[in-house]
Motif scaffolding. Structure first.
Motif, short mmCIF file in Angstrom:
data_model
loop_
_atom_site.label_atom_id
_atom_site.label_comp_id
_atom_site.label_asym_id
_atom_site.label_seq_id
_atom_site.Cartn_x
_atom_site.Cartn_y
_atom_site.Cartn_z
N CYS A 145 0.81 -1.22 0.00
CA CYS A 145 0.00 0.00 0.00
C CYS A 145 0.84 1.27 0.00
O CYS A 145 0.31 2.35 -0.27
CB CYS A 145 -0.94 0.00 1.20
SG CYS A 145 -0.10 -0.19 2.80
N LEU A 146 2.12 1.16 0.28
CA LEU A 146 3.01 2.32 0.28
C LEU A 146 3.93 2.35 -0.93
O LEU A 146 4.81 3.20 -1.04
CB LEU A 146 3.85 2.35 1.57
CG LEU A 146 3.06 2.50 2.87
CD1 LEU A 146 4.00 2.48 4.06
CD2 LEU A 146 2.24 3.78 2.86
N GLY A 147 3.73 1.40 -1.84
CA GLY A 147 4.54 1.39 -3.05
C GLY A 147 5.84 0.63 -2.94
O GLY A 147 6.64 0.65 -3.89
N ALA A 148 6.09 -0.05 -1.81
CA ALA A 148 7.31 -0.85 -1.66
C ALA A 148 7.15 -2.20 -2.35
O ALA A 148 6.07 -2.80 -2.30
CB ALA A 148 7.64 -1.05 -0.18
N SER A 149 8.19 -2.69 -2.98
CA SER A 149 8.11 -3.95 -3.71
C SER A 149 7.93 -5.12 -2.75
O SER A 149 8.49 -5.14 -1.64
CB SER A 149 9.37 -4.15 -4.55
OG SER A 149 10.53 -4.16 -3.73
N VAL A 169 -5.49 4.22 12.20
CA VAL A 169 -5.52 5.67 12.34
C VAL A 169 -4.44 6.08 13.33
O VAL A 169 -4.30 5.48 14.39
CB VAL A 169 -6.90 6.16 12.82
CG1 VAL A 169 -6.86 7.66 13.14
CG2 VAL A 169 -7.96 5.88 11.76
N ALA A 170 -3.65 7.09 12.95
CA ALA A 170 -2.58 7.60 13.82
C ALA A 170 -2.42 9.09 13.58
O ALA A 170 -2.91 9.63 12.57
CB ALA A 170 -1.26 6.87 13.55
N ASN A 171 -1.74 9.77 14.49
CA ASN A 171 -1.51 11.20 14.37
C ASN A 171 -0.19 11.47 13.66
O ASN A 171 0.78 10.73 13.82
CB ASN A 171 -1.49 11.88 15.74
CG ASN A 171 -2.86 11.96 16.36
OD1 ASN A 171 -3.89 11.95 15.66
ND2 ASN A 171 -2.93 12.05 17.67
N SER A 172 -0.16 12.56 12.90
CA SER A 172 1.07 12.99 12.26
C SER A 172 1.96 13.68 13.30
O SER A 172 1.58 13.85 14.45
CB SER A 172 0.76 13.96 11.12
OG SER A 172 0.24 15.18 11.65
N LEU A 179 -5.36 8.53 8.21
CA LEU A 179 -5.46 7.10 7.91
C LEU A 179 -4.09 6.64 7.43
O LEU A 179 -3.55 7.19 6.46
CB LEU A 179 -6.51 6.85 6.83
CG LEU A 179 -6.64 5.40 6.36
CD1 LEU A 179 -7.13 4.50 7.49
CD2 LEU A 179 -7.59 5.30 5.16
N HIS A 180 -3.53 5.67 8.13
CA HIS A 180 -2.19 5.17 7.81
C HIS A 180 -2.27 3.74 7.27
O HIS A 180 -3.25 3.04 7.48
CB HIS A 180 -1.31 5.17 9.06
CG HIS A 180 -0.79 6.52 9.42
ND1 HIS A 180 0.55 6.78 9.66
CD2 HIS A 180 -1.40 7.70 9.59
CE1 HIS A 180 0.73 8.04 9.96
NE2 HIS A 180 -0.46 8.63 9.93
N CYS A 181 -1.19 3.35 6.60
CA CYS A 181 -1.04 1.97 6.16
C CYS A 181 0.40 1.54 6.35
O CYS A 181 1.32 2.36 6.20
CB CYS A 181 -1.44 1.82 4.70
SG CYS A 181 -1.40 0.09 4.13
N ALA A 182 0.59 0.29 6.71
CA ALA A 182 1.91 -0.31 6.82
C ALA A 182 1.80 -1.73 6.27
O ALA A 182 0.71 -2.21 5.98
CB ALA A 182 2.40 -0.33 8.27
N SER A 183 2.94 -2.38 6.12
CA SER A 183 2.94 -3.75 5.63
C SER A 183 3.99 -4.54 6.40
O SER A 183 4.56 -4.06 7.37
CB SER A 183 3.23 -3.79 4.12
OG SER A 183 4.60 -3.51 3.87
N GLY A 191 2.85 4.81 6.69
CA GLY A 191 2.74 6.14 6.12
C GLY A 191 1.30 6.58 5.99
O GLY A 191 0.39 5.75 6.00
N ALA A 192 1.11 7.89 5.90
CA ALA A 192 -0.23 8.46 5.82
C ALA A 192 -0.81 8.30 4.41
O ALA A 192 -0.10 8.47 3.43
CB ALA A 192 -0.21 9.92 6.22
N LEU A 193 -2.10 8.00 4.35
CA LEU A 193 -2.81 7.90 3.08
C LEU A 193 -3.80 9.04 2.90
O LEU A 193 -3.90 9.61 1.83
CB LEU A 193 -3.55 6.56 2.99
CG LEU A 193 -2.71 5.29 3.04
CD1 LEU A 193 -3.63 4.08 3.00
CD2 LEU A 193 -1.71 5.25 1.90
N VAL A 194 -4.54 9.36 3.98
CA VAL A 194 -5.57 10.39 3.91
C VAL A 194 -5.51 11.23 5.19
O VAL A 194 -5.45 10.68 6.29
CB VAL A 194 -6.98 9.78 3.76
CG1 VAL A 194 -8.04 10.88 3.62
CG2 VAL A 194 -7.04 8.84 2.56
#
Length: 287
Positions: A145-149, A169-172, A179-183, A191-194
């Motif tokens: 979701c963050l573009g990492a291979s 959900v996390a704070n900057s 809205l965050h995503c990790a893998s 990283g933040a998405l929205v």
């Protein structure tokens, strides 16, 4: 003094004080009305802009989640068993997994675990990734979701890639909710998405064990009967959006309905609104 001189002076007479005061009052009333109209129009435009931005951000966030959930559990067939009439799969584990209290570490390379305490839920979406259902990297590999291979896996003679996207959900660093995503990539810290996603709530639709297409209830992650989430065939998501800045005045309604449809009050003057979507896990449905 001639009569013509007296008439000339009478025609040059100015306004009285009373007439001047009346004119000033009328002018002030008109200017005040125009000013109030301008302020009200500006506040209305400000509110409309804030809600339009919230609508757009919510659509983006729900679209990202819904798209990934539609892929949950996807895997290629690896062969056919003539006895069971079933196809083998490159991946047959969890399609989704969730925690009401969030994950201990969203970017762990191991299986995610639920945190002991927390008020914001998290969800992991798992499927076989390829260059058609993910955004290919510059090297032509599937991505998370963050573009990492993704890392290639091999079972027998079959090579494939597994996507494990974890949303929460996390704070900057500036304190803004996102809205965050990790893998499960070791270098992916999340990283933040929205922006301006203040809260998220997730319900899991459990199917009837006999009829996999019949959803019998929606429950939180803690109340899912099967710990492997094997009977979950649908997911309902709510995003609670917040305006990017305080836009409400004392005259504006400050109440809103949260993800549980409970009336809350925006004491900090930020506008808020809850947005919902329900997505069927197509790869978990039996047709």
């Amino acid at each position: 003094m001639s009569r013509s001189s007296a008439l000339g002076r009478s025609r040059q007479r100015g306004l009285s004080i009373i007439e001047v005061l009346v004119s000033m009052v009328i002018g002030l009333v008109v200017v005040g009305a125009v000013l109030l109209s301008y302020i009200a129009s500006g506040q209305t435009n400000k509110l409309q802009a804030a809600y339009s931005q919230m609508n757009e951000d919510a659509q983006i966030g729900l679209l990202i989640l819904s798209r990934d959930l539609q892929l949950a559990g996807y895997a290629q067939a690896t062969g056919h068993d003539p006895l069971t009439f079933q196809f083998g799969r490159t991946y047959s584990g969890n399609a989704v997994f969730g925690c009401d209290t969030g994950f201990v570490a969203a970017n762990t390379t191991a299986a995610v675990a639920c945190a002991a305490t927390g008020s914001s839920p998290a969800i992991e979406v798992v499927y076989e990734g390829d260059v058609t259902n993910t955004v290919p990297t510059s090297g032509g590999l599937p991505s998370d979701c963050l573009g990492a291979s993704l890392t290639q896996q091999t079972v027998g003679a079959t090579s494939f890639y597994i996507t494990r996207n974890r949303y929460y959900v996390a704070n900057s660093v500036l304190g803004r909710p996102e809205l965050h995503c990790a893998s499960n990539k070791a270098a992916a810290t999340g990283g933040a998405l929205v922006d301006n996603v203040e809260g998220m709530k997730i319900w899991y639709g459990e199917a009837n064990p006999i009829d996999k297409r019949q959803i019998v209830r929606y429950v939180s992650a803690a109340n899912v009967l099967d710990p492997t989430f094997a009977n979950v065939v649908s997911v309902r998501v709510c995003l609670l959006m917040r305006s990017s800045e305080p836009v409400l005045t004392a005259e504006d309604p400050s109440t809103y309905l949260d993800c549980d449809s409970v009336t809350q009050n925006s004491a900090d003057r930020f506008a808020r609104r809850a947005y919902f979507t329900t997505t069927a896990l197509r790869n978990k449905m039996t047709f």
